[in-house]
Design an enzyme around this catalytic site. Sequence first.
Site, mmCIF file in Angstrom:
data_model
loop_
_atom_site.group_PDB
_atom_site.id
_atom_site.type_symbol
_atom_site.label_atom_id
_atom_site.label_comp_id
_atom_site.label_asym_id
_atom_site.label_seq_id
_atom_site.Cartn_x
_atom_site.Cartn_y
_atom_site.Cartn_z
ATOM 1 C CE LYS A 88 -2.390 -0.833 3.778
ATOM 2 N NZ LYS A 88 -1.860 -2.129 4.215
ATOM 3 N NE ARG A 117 -4.000 -1.311 10.139
ATOM 4 C CZ ARG A 117 -2.876 -0.855 9.598
ATOM 5 N NH1 ARG A 117 -2.802 0.370 9.138
ATOM 6 N NH2 ARG A 117 -1.840 -1.643 9.506
ATOM 7 N NE ARG A 129 7.847 -4.020 5.424
ATOM 8 C CZ ARG A 129 6.630 -3.478 5.344
ATOM 9 N NH1 ARG A 129 6.138 -3.089 4.199
ATOM 10 N NH2 ARG A 129 5.913 -3.357 6.427
ATOM 11 N NE ARG A 188 8.027 -1.139 10.177
ATOM 12 C CZ ARG A 188 7.180 -0.879 9.183
ATOM 13 N NH1 ARG A 188 7.529 -0.059 8.204
ATOM 14 N NH2 ARG A 188 5.990 -1.410 9.149
ATOM 15 N NE ARG A 195 1.950 -4.883 11.092
ATOM 16 C CZ ARG A 195 2.851 -4.452 10.221
ATOM 17 N NH1 ARG A 195 4.038 -5.008 10.169
ATOM 18 N NH2 ARG A 195 2.565 -3.470 9.409
#
Length: 218
Positions: free
Chosen positions: A13, A88, A127, A160, A171
């Site tokens: 996104k 969300r 990532r 992260r 998540r």
Amino acid sequence: MRIILLGPPGAGKGTQAKKIATEFEICHVSTGEIFRKAVTEQTPLGKKASDYLDKGLLVPDEIVEEIVESRLDMSDCCKGWVLDGFPRTVNQAKSLEKYMRQKVLTLDKVVNIKVSFEYLIERFTGRRSCESCGATFHINYSPPKTSGICDKCGGKLIIRKDDEIETVKKRLEVYESSTFPLIDHYDQKHLLINVDGSKTIEEVFADIMQYLKDEDKP
Ligand code: AMP
């Protein structure tokens, strides 16, 4: 042009939102980025949000809604915006609708980026994020020029905390229970377009543009 980007965490996104914002010269509003910056700077908002981010949980609606509304009220958002990571929950969507009614604004499209969960886990584990400027890379799909170093600012690339595997799983669970119902919500309003997020960044962008090109540019 006012657009919402939906999709599970890791669907791309942020990348697509930046490209859309550049194309239409509108504002990119990422609630995740707002929270991460606040956590890094240890502001009062950051202190409230950090525990939720670390655990992969949603920050309470009232906090997010207030942050988004004050961001959208800023002058750079007057030409339009693309929302990345908000709403969300259905409650957040309703609160945005109320805000837009008050400001006499209309929503042009909701772009849903679809990707399978297996694919997302693979994406997340590769990532890397810059600890200084927040820029993101992927060790296979968009590697930095020098391994471990940010192309943009020379900062150190890290995994992260919210990209660690256990947090990612949480998540995705939260996405399924709280955010997935938004797809139906916007479909019923005839605003939803679906794109295949497993394609390359450029292909996904081209698909989105195909849908958006008939919309009025600001
Ligand atoms: P993101 O980068 O969009 O995946 O967001 C990172 C984290 O910020 C999420 O896991 C949540 O903890 C928090 N967050 C971002 N946007 C929202 C939102 N709209 N509602 C609640 N929490 C959010």
